[in-house]
Design an enzyme around this catalytic site. Structure first.
Site, mmCIF file in Angstrom:
data_model
loop_
_atom_site.group_PDB
_atom_site.id
_atom_site.type_symbol
_atom_site.label_atom_id
_atom_site.label_comp_id
_atom_site.label_asym_id
_atom_site.label_seq_id
_atom_site.Cartn_x
_atom_site.Cartn_y
_atom_site.Cartn_z
ATOM 1 N N SER A 60 -4.605 2.057 1.693
ATOM 2 C CA SER A 60 -5.557 3.175 1.761
ATOM 3 C C SER A 60 -4.935 4.346 2.509
ATOM 4 C CB SER A 60 -6.856 2.687 2.404
ATOM 5 O OG SER A 60 -7.850 3.679 2.372
ATOM 6 N N HIS B 78 -13.185 4.741 -1.237
ATOM 7 C CA HIS B 78 -12.739 4.211 -2.533
ATOM 8 C C HIS B 78 -13.892 3.928 -3.499
ATOM 9 C CE1 HIS B 78 -8.852 4.088 -0.664
ATOM 10 N NE2 HIS B 78 -9.322 3.319 0.296
#
Length: 294
Positions: free
Chosen positions: A87, A192
């Site tokens: 991430s 996300h």
């Protein structure tokens, strides 16, 4: 063959600036970070946990600490052949591999955090790790809840879901009744997921005219689970992962198939190490390479 891995949000903790200040490059890069951001980042890193966990604060804090850890290994001759970041950690991996410099990276992750915070009011979204069941089982469970998505495929038995807090709370309670273990994460937004599409659009404006360099090692991308050295492809998928899932376990399996035999996590905590050791993967934390105990 060795891979460097960089962690994402959730690896921050109060006091991390004090701990990392023992590393040789800390003074230089911490000052650069504060000058670029015009922000008392060190005070935030050593201060209140609730302030630190805000996305716009946690992201540059983790980026700074991870990058200084990387420079420590580099100066001590610890080499690597491929890299990936989980991430937010993908942004650190790009900087370490020379796709852009430290200054642009710290600016970019601060903006990323701000845009994520603007996309949805803090507290209205959250994330949770579902443990000890398969990703496919989690995919089926999530279908029953409005505004919930699979965000991170972390391992064979850890899948992170993300979305609306009200739906997440119901999901957690329902899982407890079914005997399924779920742990809410220390984050301030639904990373996300499609809720962050506006953040992705804003970040396009920050990087569309910036020239990305070819990385010095291949980077395995969150959005594809495969490696790339193409600057335009790297730029596209760096944006794509903001509102799309992270295929982390797929990325690790890909690197193992390429011949990686050792992984090193470079960041504040042992988040990736703990995740991958359960898969019986050879992974160390960068602090194992230093004499000073952080």
């Amino acid at each position: 063959m060795r891979a460097f891995l960089f962690p994402g949000q959730g690896s921050q903790y109060s006091g991390m600036a004090e701990d990392f200040s023992v590393l040789p490059d800390w003074n230089y890069y911490s000052k650069r970070a504060e000058e670029v951001l015009n922000l008392n980042l060190i005070d935030i890193m050593n201060g209140n946990e609730e302030v630190l966990k805000l996305t716009e604060n946690a992201q540059p804090a983790i980026y700074l600490a991870s990058y200084v850890g990387y420079k420590f290994l580099e100066k001590n001759g610890v080499t690597y052949h491929i890299t990936a970041g989980h991430s937010l950690g993908e942004y650190t991996a790009f900087a370490a591999a020379g796709v852009y410099d430290f200054d642009f990276g710290i600016y970019l992750v601060r903006k990323r955090g701000e845009y994520i915070s603007e996309a949805i009011e803090p507290g209205k979204g959250s994330m949770a790790a579902v443990l000890r069941i398969s990703p496919s089982q989690v995919e089926e469970l999530v279908k029953n809840y409005e505004g919930l998505y699979v965000a991170n495929y972390n391992s064979s038995t850890q899948t992170v879901i993300s979305g609306l807090k009200i739906s997440l709370d119901k999901f957690i309670n329902d899982c407890k009744e079914k005997g399924i273990r779920v742990a809410e994460l220390v984050v301030s937004g639904p990373f996300h997921t499609p809720f962050l599409k506006s953040a992705r659009e804003k970040l396009i404006g920050e990087i569309e005219h910036v020239k990305f360099n070819k990385p010095k090692v291949p980077i395995v991308l969150n959005s594809t689970g495969k490696a790339s050295t193409d600057p335009e492809e790297l730029k596209y998928y760096l944006l794509e992962q903001i509102s799309g899932p992270v295929y982390w376990y797929q990325s690790i399996k890909y690197m193992l198939a390429l011949g990686v035999t050792e992984f090193i996590e470079i960041g504040p905590k042992n988040v990736l190490l703990n995740m991958l050791k359960r898969e019986r993967i050879n992974i160390k934390h960068f602090r194992e390479f230093e004499n000073v105990k952080l």
